[in-house]
Design a protein around this motif. Structure first.
Motif, mmCIF file in Angstrom:
data_model
loop_
_atom_site.group_PDB
_atom_site.id
_atom_site.type_symbol
_atom_site.label_atom_id
_atom_site.label_comp_id
_atom_site.label_asym_id
_atom_site.label_seq_id
_atom_site.Cartn_x
_atom_site.Cartn_y
_atom_site.Cartn_z
ATOM 1 N N CYS A 684 -98.701 -4.610 21.327
ATOM 2 C CA CYS A 684 -98.291 -4.245 22.688
ATOM 3 C C CYS A 684 -96.777 -4.425 22.745
ATOM 4 O O CYS A 684 -96.153 -4.830 21.756
ATOM 5 N N GLY A 685 -96.184 -4.152 23.889
ATOM 6 C CA GLY A 685 -94.737 -4.249 24.009
ATOM 7 C C GLY A 685 -94.241 -5.688 23.929
ATOM 8 O O GLY A 685 -94.993 -6.645 24.131
ATOM 9 N N GLU A 686 -92.947 -5.831 23.654
ATOM 10 C CA GLU A 686 -92.341 -7.156 23.576
ATOM 11 C C GLU A 686 -92.299 -7.811 24.950
ATOM 12 O O GLU A 686 -92.264 -7.147 25.982
ATOM 13 N N ILE A 687 -92.302 -9.143 24.933
ATOM 14 C CA ILE A 687 -92.204 -9.900 26.176
ATOM 15 C C ILE A 687 -90.738 -10.268 26.390
ATOM 16 O O ILE A 687 -90.083 -10.804 25.489
ATOM 17 N N ILE A 688 -90.241 -9.983 27.576
ATOM 18 C CA ILE A 688 -88.825 -10.249 27.878
ATOM 19 C C ILE A 688 -88.556 -11.752 27.810
ATOM 20 O O ILE A 688 -89.327 -12.568 28.324
ATOM 21 N N GLU A 689 -87.448 -12.085 27.186
ATOM 22 C CA GLU A 689 -87.028 -13.485 27.119
ATOM 23 C C GLU A 689 -85.811 -13.661 28.017
ATOM 24 O O GLU A 689 -84.721 -13.173 27.727
ATOM 25 N N ARG A 690 -85.997 -14.374 29.121
ATOM 26 C CA ARG A 690 -84.894 -14.604 30.050
ATOM 27 C C ARG A 690 -83.924 -15.621 29.455
ATOM 28 O O ARG A 690 -84.276 -16.419 28.575
ATOM 29 N N GLU A 691 -82.694 -15.628 29.970
ATOM 30 C CA GLU A 691 -81.676 -16.531 29.431
ATOM 31 C C GLU A 691 -82.049 -17.988 29.659
ATOM 32 O O GLU A 691 -81.662 -18.862 28.886
ATOM 33 N N ALA A 692 -82.814 -18.245 30.704
ATOM 34 C CA ALA A 692 -83.263 -19.621 30.949
ATOM 35 C C ALA A 692 -84.125 -20.127 29.807
ATOM 36 O O ALA A 692 -84.168 -21.328 29.530
ATOM 37 N N CYS A 693 -84.826 -19.219 29.136
ATOM 38 C CA CYS A 693 -85.645 -19.596 27.985
ATOM 39 C C CYS A 693 -84.757 -20.115 26.852
ATOM 40 O O CYS A 693 -85.071 -21.113 26.200
ATOM 41 N N LYS A 694 -83.634 -19.435 26.647
ATOM 42 C CA LYS A 694 -82.693 -19.881 25.605
ATOM 43 C C LYS A 694 -82.098 -21.235 25.988
ATOM 44 O O LYS A 694 -81.918 -22.110 25.138
ATOM 45 N N ASP A 695 -81.804 -21.405 27.274
ATOM 46 C CA ASP A 695 -81.262 -22.689 27.733
ATOM 47 C C ASP A 695 -82.262 -23.809 27.516
ATOM 48 O O ASP A 695 -81.900 -24.917 27.092
ATOM 49 N N LEU A 840 -81.174 -11.983 38.590
ATOM 50 C CA LEU A 840 -81.098 -11.579 37.181
ATOM 51 C C LEU A 840 -79.642 -11.416 36.761
ATOM 52 O O LEU A 840 -78.804 -10.949 37.537
ATOM 53 N N THR A 841 -79.367 -11.795 35.522
ATOM 54 C CA THR A 841 -78.050 -11.501 34.965
ATOM 55 C C THR A 841 -78.006 -10.021 34.603
ATOM 56 O O THR A 841 -79.042 -9.333 34.585
ATOM 57 N N ASP A 842 -76.812 -9.525 34.297
ATOM 58 C CA ASP A 842 -76.688 -8.108 33.946
ATOM 59 C C ASP A 842 -77.524 -7.758 32.731
ATOM 60 O O ASP A 842 -78.188 -6.707 32.694
ATOM 61 N N SER A 843 -77.513 -8.635 31.720
ATOM 62 C CA SER A 843 -78.303 -8.346 30.513
ATOM 63 C C SER A 843 -79.796 -8.374 30.815
ATOM 64 O O SER A 843 -80.569 -7.568 30.280
ATOM 65 N N GLU A 844 -80.200 -9.272 31.725
ATOM 66 C CA GLU A 844 -81.614 -9.342 32.100
ATOM 67 C C GLU A 844 -82.021 -8.092 32.888
ATOM 68 O O GLU A 844 -83.127 -7.571 32.703
ATOM 69 N N LYS A 845 -81.148 -7.635 33.754
ATOM 70 C CA LYS A 845 -81.454 -6.413 34.514
ATOM 71 C C LYS A 845 -81.721 -5.250 33.568
ATOM 72 O O LYS A 845 -82.649 -4.460 33.771
ATOM 73 N N SER A 846 -80.916 -5.154 32.532
ATOM 74 C CA SER A 846 -81.092 -4.075 31.556
ATOM 75 C C SER A 846 -82.438 -4.186 30.855
ATOM 76 O O SER A 846 -83.161 -3.189 30.694
ATOM 77 N N LEU A 847 -82.804 -5.410 30.474
ATOM 78 C CA LEU A 847 -84.096 -5.630 29.798
ATOM 79 C C LEU A 847 -85.257 -5.270 30.707
ATOM 80 O O LEU A 847 -86.226 -4.627 30.284
ATOM 81 N N PHE A 848 -85.182 -5.683 31.974
ATOM 82 C CA PHE A 848 -86.271 -5.424 32.910
ATOM 83 C C PHE A 848 -86.395 -3.926 33.199
ATOM 84 O O PHE A 848 -87.502 -3.385 33.282
ATOM 85 N N LEU A 870 -91.206 -5.968 41.511
ATOM 86 C CA LEU A 870 -90.449 -6.802 42.445
ATOM 87 C C LEU A 870 -89.437 -7.672 41.720
ATOM 88 O O LEU A 870 -88.330 -7.903 42.204
ATOM 89 N N MET A 871 -89.827 -8.171 40.542
ATOM 90 C CA MET A 871 -88.898 -8.981 39.758
ATOM 91 C C MET A 871 -87.703 -8.130 39.318
ATOM 92 O O MET A 871 -86.564 -8.604 39.298
ATOM 93 N N CYS A 872 -87.992 -6.885 38.959
ATOM 94 C CA CYS A 872 -86.896 -5.985 38.586
ATOM 95 C C CYS A 872 -85.905 -5.818 39.747
ATOM 96 O O CYS A 872 -84.708 -5.602 39.537
ATOM 97 N N GLU A 873 -86.431 -5.914 40.967
ATOM 98 C CA GLU A 873 -85.582 -5.766 42.152
ATOM 99 C C GLU A 873 -85.119 -7.122 42.686
ATOM 100 O O GLU A 873 -84.612 -7.220 43.804
ATOM 101 N N GLU A 874 -85.341 -8.178 41.887
ATOM 102 C CA GLU A 874 -84.932 -9.544 42.236
ATOM 103 C C GLU A 874 -85.549 -10.019 43.548
ATOM 104 O O GLU A 874 -84.966 -10.811 44.278
ATOM 105 N N PHE A 875 -86.742 -9.527 43.855
ATOM 106 C CA PHE A 875 -87.473 -9.892 45.063
ATOM 107 C C PHE A 875 -86.611 -9.712 46.309
ATOM 108 O O PHE A 875 -86.626 -10.534 47.221
ATOM 109 N N ASN A 876 -85.857 -8.632 46.327
ATOM 110 C CA ASN A 876 -85.033 -8.294 47.483
ATOM 111 C C ASN A 876 -85.927 -8.171 48.714
ATOM 112 O O ASN A 876 -86.943 -7.472 48.706
#
Length: 1561
Positions: A684-695, A840-848, A870-876
């Motif tokens: 299946c597709g890859e699972i997005i890794e947010r920057e918080a995961c790296k932190d 979302l950071t800019d890089s995260e927005k691109s991934l989403f 909704l997450m893609c839209e940052e729950f606006n």
């Protein structure tokens, strides 16, 4: 009359009650309908909604309506039958009508003529039998619909004793000649004849058999005559062909009756007749409701052509003569033949024709016999496919979400080789009827592979009464298989021994029923489990009873499967089980004749995963195997293995199933290990890794690298916005580290002690040396802070007992929790916390964005992955609003599922982590279990509207294992609540929800549902729990008060109080709500209601006090000049009533072992001080010209009473004169209590920065105490009183009040001077306070508390102004404190605390070792420990944080005592940064701090820390036990002084700084 003899429209409520019982409606519902006086006509009108109104569930409603329909159809058929019978004037053939009489009256006469007077009583006897039957117990009551159920005949010629008939069922109608081989049938009730004496019985039996036999032989047809089957409808209680059975006293009487053959047949035919007439067969009649043994006696007639060819048979039928009491035979024989369904004599004018036709009949017989002899090849069944369909609806693999309940009997040794499939099934429990199972049977094999809990029937059925909290009541049952020994254990040393069938039925059957009811009613929801009967040996009745109980509880066999290799074992089981269920239905759910080895192989091939072992990493960088048995022993952990999910047969997963797993995650379900596995395998597709995961990974690496600051238990915290992916990040970290750390998820439903035990075992498993084990990474989600702290302390204490040194932490607790303000929590503890937000950071927005496009390319509609969109839209907020508006555009607002959406939204928005069980949803939507469908597969979603399918997400709760429903996100829930409400206020929605009986009466998940409802009304928001704000009431109640009005809030709370069993805490909330809205009379009433329920609950008693406190404040604030003396008295009485309530709360709090509620003392002081202020305004106590309250002081502390109030205040005087002493006692208690703990949360606030006082929390109790002490003192200072007293007690009192007014007077007040930023100002105040004391305190003996305060003032002043002229030498203070150890009486804890400060070895004062001083220290330390234990009770560890007031410095005398605030002032940074430095121990690296504190030497022994006093050794308390190095070491540390004794900080091994463990607060 019996309800069965009446039409339904003539039934009364008793008839309805008995019918409902007979069809299996639950007793509770029967009683409710009986109480409502439901008669027959009313029964006809009952519909689904009215049945739901009494709380009846969908299954029972469905069954009642179906049975009522069958009942009406039956009565209609019976009426038509009776009508056509009355019209019949001759022998019409009735064989096709099962409820039609066998003979017309004329035909009956013919029968009586044949057998003579012996047959005559039969009609009357049947009537008398009916009378007896109608007056018998309920066990004989048969539902009319059951009577119509057809039963199979015993196979012709069979002697099988396992074959049974079921009482009350019917056989096919009596029949005539068919194909000569198929037997014709004739029925006789024989009820009266069976009771006759031997001669009468035998003559009657022989007459009927010989007449029927000769008729069959003459026609050349096989036949069976049945005795015990009703043959007439004249007795209205029975139906034609109904199986009743007869009592058989002696079987020989029936067999011997056939000796009449010798007399009744001519000599040439006797032998032939003997061969054609088979011996009687006794078929047992079984009944679920009766233990009385009855039989149907059957005689088979088989006239083979070789015997009867060219012959006809005339017979002499015996008749019993009542007069002579002898059996007589007629002079002339009679020739009988079968005419239709009757045996009729051949008429004389037809005799020649009959004899002439013999030759044709012989030819037909021979042909029929030849035809039967032809070999018919039986086509074997596809049992493998049948097994697949029964177990998993024909899918290619089994559904591992289903649980299995196994029912089995003795397993032979050879069969043990072929039951491996059981090891891989998700078995919930086993009902085992093999008493040797633990020694040589199935249990002995199963427990080699799985952890189990063994029970006896009575233990298992009663376990729910153990008093466990609701969430844990059934918890253990899900994690380990329950093995229930149903008939004792042969190897058990106790009293549970095996017993025979009859004893079992008498002593154990009731426990079986309870156990099964418990499982089906409380534990496992329908459609979540299959009951598997595995018949491995000959069957006994208890095994059948088990089937019947499950059949009843589960309303059929849809989820019951039977497997039997032996046809013989199955046949016996089925014949007995048919009392509940037809043989045909049993056949449909059974796999019979398939070899057990084939069953084993077939099921294993269908398993969704292979049986390969699971593995864990080890410290040597290799792997070890983790068998299921070992894993299940650690049931409080969900273990993540190195090869997690590798056992899945990926070839069995269809593309649709893979896509469904992926889409479920993007819809909002919590991520599962299969998601990671599929992504890793590129399925299946890859699972997005947010920057918080790296932190988080970096933080984890820092922890693992280790440092000088090394802890046995480290924490890594992840706070996240709901739906922002915090849980995904935590599990991503676990997934990545599973190969180099041991990883698991904690099940917080188990106690910290259990988790700790399992975590230690998990760490040590298969490791050679404990010191080199891999760290264990434990994920804990949505936890309670108390739980986490208790777990941490449990782990630390457990680790500290091990004499090992590890360069890395033993355990890392990765704490993941939802929060509405994660960034604030991260700032409070930045070194170990990650914040995950919707932003979302800019890089995260691109991934989403990229991921969303890929999902769309797979034809995934955005509306079905709304959470991800909704997450893609940052729950606006605006985007959420528009999206919900779009979804709800064409929704049917009146439908049930829209209503359900609103209820779920209400809970989800106001109650974090709430859900509604699937079972509740089904009940609410009216989805019965037995919806007509082709297979068991059931999809809840298919019954929802399209809008509901979009916004609902189906979850599976991890602790209760109950499937549940949530709105995809709390912000969506908020919008749904707003947009679907229209003009209806939320209070009305909540009120409607409370009236939904279907939801509140539903069994499964009821405890959780009620908890969420309670939380909706009474759970307050807390910033400490991650909420946006702190609230006085639940957010829902606060919303109703704000958006509507308090009356609506009160109304809905009242409704909740009534519905939830008059919960006293709802009454408490009502009291609080009323007094906050100035409705004091009502508040008083509700506080009284709560108190009546829980008269000894300190919190409820405190609420009662708050009612009167607020009431008093309200009346005083509103007081006008026109107040009358009576109103003044009333106000004083209200205040005194408040004080009385607070004092009751104090006493109740002392008795409560699991909480520390000091609110009663605070309440008493607040009301008392306000009352003093009010009294000072009363005209009687007007101020003196100097501004003093001398008149009031004189009244309160002397016997003086002003004449104006002497009589009118008569009942108040004694209580008011005790006010001063009571307030003093409360203030002293609060002061001592605060001495134990660091409770101020806002010490950094400026004086003018007032904290808004909230009832539930006092933010700065030290400042509060100081202010209240000053208020208290102000009203007891009067120069005139001092002058009058001439140095007496009043003078001492005024001096003490002056000290209070100056800010002293108690330990806490004095110590609070040390927190003043302006030290010179505090030093000056302390010098003034010391000036109030006597110049010679040794001569002028001070009271104990005064002496304590006096000494402490010197110690405090020495910290602030070491050169002050007011200071006494330390030796003088030692002398002053002598009474604290010399006098054998009780002193406050503060006195013993002072002894530890004053008598700790001093280089200047203690030049020679003195063991007497050690005794003083030892006594003081032991007393402090004892008083501390009393103080702490049994409260959670987190709330036991002791406060260290002073540290040992490098000086001498008073100069060696360093207060903690002095150290705080040497730490740079913000408040949060300073707190972190204490927490992580970096405070000890600050050079200025090291310069003022003295390191002392000690030693460790078996993880205990010791220090030497003057001569003797003393145990020292390390603030955390894991700070103590293992083994026996010399150590150095800083010494602190607390109300729990001596405390060690920054423990280091002496002369070996490389091996050190640092400890902080």
């Amino acid at each position: 009359m019996d309800y069965r003899t009446l039409p339904v429209n003539k039934w009364d409520e008793s008839h309805v009650q008995r019918w409902l019982e007979s069809i299996g409606i639950k007793k509770e519902y029967v009683e409710k309908l009986y109480a409502k006086k439901v008669t027959g006509p009313a029964l006809m009108e009952l519909d689904e909604s009215s049945l739901k109104g009494i709380g009846m569930n969908g299954d029972q409603i469905h069954m009642l309506i179906r049975k009522r329909k069958e009942l009406l159809q039956l009565q209609e058929n019976a009426q038509q039958s009776k009508h056509s019978s009355s019209k019949a004037s001759d022998g019409t053939d009735t064989q096709t009508d099962p409820v039609r009489p066998r003979n017309t009256p004329a035909q009956k006469a013919s029968s009586r003529d044949s057998c003579g007077p012996a047959a005559a009583p039969s009609r009357d006897d049947r009537a008398s039998t009916s009378g007896r039957r109608q007056s018998s117990n309920n066990s004989q009551l048969q539902g009319i619909d059951e009577v119509l159920e057809l039963s199979n005949f015993r196979p012709f010629g069979s002697q099988n004793t396992d074959f049974k008939y079921v009482k009350g069922r019917v056989l096919a109608p009596e029949s005539g000649v068919n194909d000569l081989i198929t037997p014709c049938h004739e029925y006789k009730s024989f009820a009266t004849a069976a009771e006759l004496n031997k001669n009468q019985l035998q003559s009657k039996f022989a007459c009927e058999v010989i007449r029927f036999a000769s008729a069959c032989m003459n026609i050349r047809t096989n036949g069976t005559i049945h005795f015990g089957i009703m043959d007439s409808v004249e007795d209205k209680g029975w139906k034609h062909g109904q199986i009743i059975g007869i009592k058989v006293k002696e079987r020989e009487h029936y067999a011997d009756a056939l000796d009449y053959i010798e007399k009744c047949f001519s000599e040439n035919e006797r032998d032939i007749a003997r061969q054609c007439i088979h011996p009687p067969v006794f078929v047992e009649v079984i009944s679920r409701d009766s233990q009385e043994q009855r039989f149907v006696v059957e005689v088979d007639i088989e006239p083979t052509s070789s015997l009867v060819k060219n012959r006809f048979f005339e017979v002499y039928l015996p008749k019993y003569n009542e007069g002579s009491r002898k059996v007589i035979l007629p002079k002339d024989p009679a020739l009988y033949q079968r005419v239709g369904a009757k045996s009729e004599p051949v008429k004389l004018n037809s005799l020649a024709t009959f004899i002439y036709g013999l030759q044709d009949r012989d030819a037909q017989r021979e042909k029929a016999e030849l035809s039967r002899a032809e070999v018919h090849t039986e086509v074997s069944q596809n049992l493998g496919r049948k097994l697949s369909i029964l177990l998993n609806d024909g899918k290619s693999y089994m559904d591992d979400s289903l649980r299995y309940i196994l029912v089995t009997n003795k397993c032979e040794k050879d069969d043990l080789n072929y039951i491996n499939f059981l090891m891989h099934l998700n078995i919930f429990c086993v009902f085992d009827f093999d008493e040797d199972s633990n020694v040589s049977g199935l249990y002995s094999k199963y427990k080699e592979h799985h952890a189990t809990r063994s029970y006896f029937l009575q233990d298992f059925s009663n376990e729910s009464k153990t008093g466990n909290p609701p969430t844990q009541k059934h918890l253990c049952l899900f994690d380990q298989t329950s093995w229930i020994f149903c008939n004792g254990r042969s190897d058990f040393h106790g009293d549970e021994k095996p017993c025979d069938e009859n004893t079992w039925i008498r002593t154990k059957k009731k426990y079986l029923k309870k156990a099964i009811t418990r499982i089906c009613d409380e534990i496992l929801p329908k459609r979540s489990f299959i009951v598997l009967f595995l018949l491995l040996s000959p069957v006994q009745k208890p095994l059948v009873d088990t089937f019947q109980e499950f059949y009843t509880e589960m309303n059929g066999t849809e989820y019951i499967v039977c497997i039997a290799e032996s046809r013989e074992n199955y046949t016996k089981w089925a014949n007995l089980a048919q009392a509940s269920c037809s043989i045909e239905t049993l056949e449909q759910c059974s796999v019979v004749g398939m070899k057990l080895s084939h069953v084993d192989a077939t099921i294993q091939a269908m398993l969704p995963s292979t049986a390969q072992p699971r593995h864990l990493p080890v410290s040597s960088r290799g792997l070890c195997t983790l068998p299921s048995l070992e894993e299940e022993k650690l049931f409080s952990l969900e273990i993540l293995c190195v090869d997690q999910c590798d056992d899945i047969k990926s070839d069995l997963l269809t593309e649709k199933e893979k896509q469904e797993i992926e889409q479920n995650f993007y819809r909002g379900r919590k991520i599962i290990w299969e998601n990671f596995w599929l992504a890793d395998k590129r399925l299946c597709g890859e699972i997005i890794e947010r920057e918080a995961c790296k932190d988080a990974s970096k933080l984890l690496d820092d922890i693992l690298r280790g440092s000088k600051l090394n802890y046995s238990v480290a924490k890594l915290k992840i706070f996240h916005h709901p739906g922002s992916g915090g849980s995904t990040i935590a599990r991503q970290v676990l997934w990545k580290r599973r190969k180099d750390l041991r990883c698991a998820v904690i099940k917080t439903s188990y106690s910290p002690a259990t988790v700790c035990k399992h975590a230690l075992a998990f760490r040590d498993y298969e490791e050679k040396e404990n010191s080199h084990c891999l760290p264990v990474l434990l994920l804990i989600e949505d936890y309670d802070e108390d739980y986490l702290e208790e777990l941490k302390y449990e782990l630390m204490d457990a680790v500290s007992t091990r004499k090992i040194i590890s360069p890395r932490p033993y355990f890392i607790l990765m704490c993941c929790r939802r929060s509405n303000d994660p960034e604030r929590l991260c700032k409070a503890s930045p070194l170990d916390t990650i914040a995950v937000t919707h932003k979302l950071t800019d890089s995260e927005k691109s991934l989403f964005t990229t991921k969303l496009e890929k999902l769309k390319q797979k034809d995934v509609k955005p509306e079905f992955i709304l959470t991800f969109v909704l997450m893609c839209e940052e729950f606006n907020e605006m985007y959420v609003r528009n999206m919900v508006e779009h979804i709800l555009q064409d929704i049917d607002r009146s439908s049930r599922d829209t209503c359900l959406m609103r209820y779920v939204a209400l809970l989800n928005f106001y109650v974090p982590n709430s859900y509604v069980s699937l079972s509740h949803c089904e009940a609410f939507l009216g989805l019965g279990v037995y919806i007509e469908r082709k297979s068991r597969a059931y999809d809840f979603k298919s019954h929802l509207s399209e809008q509901a399918r979009m916004i609902f997400i189906e979850l599976r709760e991890s602790t209760t294992y109950i499937s549940s429903v949530q709105i995809i996100h709390c912000l969506v829930a908020k919008e749904i609540l707003h947009q679907l409400s229209g003009n209806e206020p939320q209070s009305q929605l909540a009120m409607t929800l409370l009236q939904e009986k279907t939801l509140f009466d539903n069994r499964f998940g009821r405890d959780e549902f009620i908890k969420f409802i309670r939380d909706l009304f009474i759970r307050r928001a807390r910033r400490s729990r991650g909420d946006n704000t702190d609230t006085l009431f639940s957010p829902f109640i606060e919303h109703v008060c704000k958006a509507e009005d308090c009356e609506k809030a009160i109304a809905v709370l009242k409704a909740a109080y009534e519905l939830l069993g008059k919960d006293p805490f709802f009454a408490q909330q009502l009291a609080r709500l009323h007094y906050n809205n100035e409705k004091f009379k009502d508040a008083e009433y509700w506080a009284g209601v709560a108190k009546r329920h829980l008269p000894n609950d300190s919190y409820i008693l405190d609420t009662e006090g708050q009612v009167y406190r607020k009431w008093f404040s309200f009346t005083v604030d509103k007081m006008t000049q026109e107040d009358t003396p009576e109103s003044i008295i009333r106000k004083i009485e209200i205040a005194l009533k408040a004080i009385e309530c607070f004092r009751a709360a104090q006493q109740a709090a002392k008795a409560e072992r699991d909480s520390m509620n000091n609110a009663g003392y605070f309440g008493e002081v607040e009301v008392g001080c306000r009352l003093l202020k009010f009294l000072s305004t009363v005209h009687v106590f007007r101020r003196s010209p100097e501004g003093e309250h001398s008149e009031l002081v004189k009244y309160l502390i002397t016997d003086y009473i002003p004449k104006d109030i002497e009589k009118t205040w008569g009942r108040l005087h004694s209580r008011l004169k005790g006010l001063r002493q009571n307030l003093y006692r409360a203030l002293e208690w609060i002061s001592e209590d605060l001495s134990y703990f660091q409770t101020d949360k806002n010490q950094e606030k400026d004086e003018e920065d007032e904290i808004v006082e909230k009832e539930e929390q006092i933010y700065n109790p030290r400042k509060w105490l100081k202010r209240q002490s000053e208020v208290y003192a102000k009203f007891f200072i009067s120069a005139s009183v001092t002058g009058d007293s001439n140095g007496g007690p009043e003078s001492q009192l005024i001096r003490r009040m002056n000290i209070y007014k100056s800010g002293g007077g108690s330990v806490t007040n004095i110590l609070s001077f040390l927190t003043d930023k302006k030290e010179s100002r505090s030093a000056e105040k302390l010098e003034n306070i010391l000036g109030f004391y006597t110049e010679n305190p040794i001569r002028d003996k001070l009271e104990d508390n005064d002496l304590i305060n006096y000494i402490l003032c010197h110690i405090t002043l020495a910290c602030l102004a070491p050169g002050s002229a007011k200071l006494l030498p330390a030796q003088t203070l030692r002398e002053l404190s002598a009474r604290f150890f010399k006098e054998k009486r009780q002193f406050p804890a503060s006195a013993h605390f002072l002894l530890t400060l004053l008598y700790w070895p001093d280089e200047a004062l203690d030049k020679e070792p003195n063991p007497d001083k050690d005794e003083i220290l030892n006594s003081a330390l032991q007393t402090l420990k004892r008083l501390y234990d009393i103080k702490m009770k049994d409260v959670p560890t987190r709330k036991k944080r002791i406060y260290t007031h002073f540290f040992l410095g490098k000086g001498y005398g008073l100069g060696k005592i360093v207060h903690k605030t002095k150290i705080d002032k040497l730490i740079s940074g913000s408040l949060d940064e300073r707190r972190m430095k204490w927490l992580h121990g970096t405070v000890w690296n600050i050079a200025k701090i090291r310069d003022i504190l003295k390191r002392v030497s000690g030693w460790t022994k078996d993880r205990n820390l010791f220090i030497r006093g003057h001569v003797k050794e003393f145990p020292i308390l390390p603030l955390h036990r894991d700070s103590v190095p293992p083994g026996n070491e010399n150590v150095t540390f800083y010494l602190g002084f607390s109300f729990n004794g001596l405390v060690a900080f920054n423990i280091e091994v002496e002369n070996n700084p490389a091996v050190s463990r640092t400890q902080g607060i």
